[in-house]
Design a protein around this motif. Structure first.
Motif, PDB file in Angstrom:
ATOM      1  N   TYR A 128       2.264   4.388   1.568  1.00 24.08           N
ATOM      2  CA  TYR A 128       2.571   4.572   2.986  1.00 24.08           C
ATOM      3  C   TYR A 128       2.564   6.053   3.344  1.00 24.08           C
ATOM      4  N   ASN A 129       1.769   6.411   4.329  1.00 25.59           N
ATOM      5  CA  ASN A 129       1.664   7.817   4.731  1.00 25.59           C
ATOM      6  C   ASN A 129       1.786   8.019   6.242  1.00 25.59           C
ATOM      7  N   GLN A 130       2.289   6.995   6.955  1.00 25.02           N
ATOM      8  CA  GLN A 130       2.395   7.075   8.410  1.00 25.02           C
ATOM      9  C   GLN A 130       3.800   7.512   8.819  1.00 25.02           C
ATOM     10  N   TYR A 131       4.064   8.775   8.722  1.00 21.55           N
ATOM     11  CA  TYR A 131       5.373   9.307   9.090  1.00 21.55           C
ATOM     12  C   TYR A 131       5.196  10.734   9.605  1.00 21.55           C
TER      13      TYR A 131
ATOM     14  N   HIS B 106       0.826  -1.200   0.000  1.00 21.57           N
ATOM     15  CA  HIS B 106       0.000   0.000   0.000  1.00 21.57           C
ATOM     16  C   HIS B 106       0.867   1.259   0.000  1.00 21.57           C
TER      17      HIS B 106
ATOM     18  N   ILE C 247      10.572  -0.205   0.318  1.00 20.51           N
ATOM     19  CA  ILE C 247       9.935   1.116   0.287  1.00 20.51           C
ATOM     20  C   ILE C 247      10.281   1.738  -1.058  1.00 20.51           C
TER      21      ILE C 247
ATOM     22  N   TYR D  33       5.552   3.489  -1.900  1.00 22.73           N
ATOM     23  CA  TYR D  33       4.760   2.261  -1.993  1.00 22.73           C
ATOM     24  C   TYR D  33       5.478   1.181  -1.187  1.00 22.73           C
ATOM     25  N   TYR D  34       4.813   0.668  -0.172  1.00 20.40           N
ATOM     26  CA  TYR D  34       5.422  -0.251   0.791  1.00 20.40           C
ATOM     27  C   TYR D  34       4.925  -1.677   0.551  1.00 20.40           C
TER      28      TYR D  34
ATOM     29  N   ILE E 139       8.899   1.798   9.618  1.00 19.27           N
ATOM     30  CA  ILE E 139       8.670   0.515   8.947  1.00 19.27           C
ATOM     31  C   ILE E 139       9.623  -0.554   9.476  1.00 19.27           C
TER      32      ILE E 139
ATOM     33  N   ARG F  19      11.441  -5.895   3.545  1.00 16.77           N
ATOM     34  CA  ARG F  19      10.470  -4.804   3.569  1.00 16.77           C
ATOM     35  C   ARG F  19      10.980  -3.721   2.623  1.00 16.77           C
TER      36      ARG F  19
ATOM     37  N   LEU G  36      10.436   8.002   8.167  1.00 14.49           N
ATOM     38  CA  LEU G  36       9.645   6.923   7.590  1.00 14.49           C
ATOM     39  C   LEU G  36      10.349   5.570   7.680  1.00 14.49           C
TER      40      LEU G  36
ATOM     41  N   ASN H 292       3.898  10.024  -1.939  1.00 14.51           N
ATOM     42  CA  ASN H 292       4.203   9.048  -0.897  1.00 14.51           C
ATOM     43  C   ASN H 292       4.689   7.727  -1.499  1.00 14.51           C
TER      44      ASN H 292
END
Length: 319
Positions: A110-113, A108, A146, A129-130, A185, A144, A181, A127
């Motif tokens: 990723y916007n959690q930073y 998805h 990014i 793509y994770y 992750i 993982r 970020l 943003n």
């Protein structure tokens, strides 16, 4: 176990062609197959249909892919990312739930930073793509990834010299990726309890200072204070990976030697936690697809493949 992860900016990759671009899907698929990529992160994929064309050429019995486009803050940044991977080597990370059922991780945007506005930072224009992948019949771990494409410019350029303000904005985006970020992750704990290796990869639109590029430099090593512990993130892949613009009619009339100097910038990289990857065999580089697949015709490469060449990260978990 050894694995090959790649990144490739596809340059306006759409299922339609125009006068500037007529993608050679067979040749792109040949590159991915012959260069033995097992996972490759793609940037500038303008539609899922384009990714599907590539998967069909590669063979959907063996290759799988996902595509998504971020909600970009600029219409100039509106484009998509993709991952494609060899299903015989990798699958999306899977967690076995208490009831025995499984949950497959869904890649998805990723916007959690966090951003530090006192340093002039703001939300990333595009943003990343994770995705999480685990080897099949291989090492008990997960990668993982990014997938990033830092916005090239929000300011003007003059005589092909990058505006200093635009470069600063790119550096601020790189700081967000590395200092905020990445750790959000890398330090996540999932139910599958696999050891994890986190990698930023993609088109940074910034150069390493010893690459031979002329400007827009990033720091090779970034130190991040993680609750009193210093984490060192290193950026690798120092070779030039982008191609100069096609020559003008005037340049061609002057018979300018464009073949010998078609390389432009060192924009494509991998970034990872230096200490976390200690004891692992790791090597980054580019593939000169201009030479290997286009007979050194860089204009043909720009038109049918990309204005970038792919980069590779070879990882050997047992030295």
């Amino acid at each position: 176990m050894a694995y090959r992860i790649g990144s490739f900016n596809m340059f306006k990759f759409s299922f339609r062609s125009d006068n500037e671009i007529r993608k050679n899907i067979k040749q792109i698929a040949r590159i991915i197959y012959e260069q033995q990529f097992e996972i490759i992160a793609l940037q500038e994929v303008f539609s899922k249909n384009a990714m599907d064309l590539l998967l069909k050429e590669l063979g959907e019995h063996r290759w799988q892919g996902v595509w998504e486009a971020p909600n970009a803050l600029s219409t100039l940044a509106a484009e998509g990312y993709a991952y494609i991977w060899d299903k015989t080597r990798f699958r999306l990370s899977t967690t076995v739930l208490p009831d025995g059922s499984t949950r497959i991780f869904k890649p998805h945007i990723y916007n959690q930073y966090k951003v530090n506005r006192s340093l002039g930072q703001r939300q990333l224009i595009r943003n990343p793509y994770y995705a999480r992948f685990e080897p099949i019949n291989g090492a008990f771990c997960e990668f993982r990834l990014i997938n990033v494409h830092i916005m090239f410019s929000r300011n003007s350029t003059h005589n092909n010299i990058l505006d200093a303000g635009a470069i600063l904005l790119r550096k601020r985006e790189f700081d967000i990726l590395t200092k905020s970020l990445y750790l959000s992750i890398a330090d996540k704990v999932y139910g599958n309890n696999r050891p994890s290796y986190t990698i930023i990869l993609g088109d940074y639109n910034l150069n390493l200072p010893f690459s031979g590029a002329k400007n827009a430099f990033l720091n090779e090593v970034v130190e991040v204070d993680n609750g009193g512990t210093i984490r060192k993130l290193i950026t690798v892949q120092k070779e030039l990976t982008t191609l100069k613009s096609s020559p003008t009619e005037e340049q061609l009339k002057k018979k300018k030697d464009i073949i010998a100097s078609y390389w432009a910038n060192n924009f494509d990289h991998f970034t990872y936690d230096y200490d976390r990857f200690q004891g692992i065999g790791i090597h980054a580089g580019r593939i000169n697809t201009i030479q290997q697949y286009c007979n050194n015709d860089y204009q043909l490469h720009r038109k049918e493949i990309s204005d970038h060449v792919p980069i590779t990260l070879d990882i050997n978990l047992i030295k």
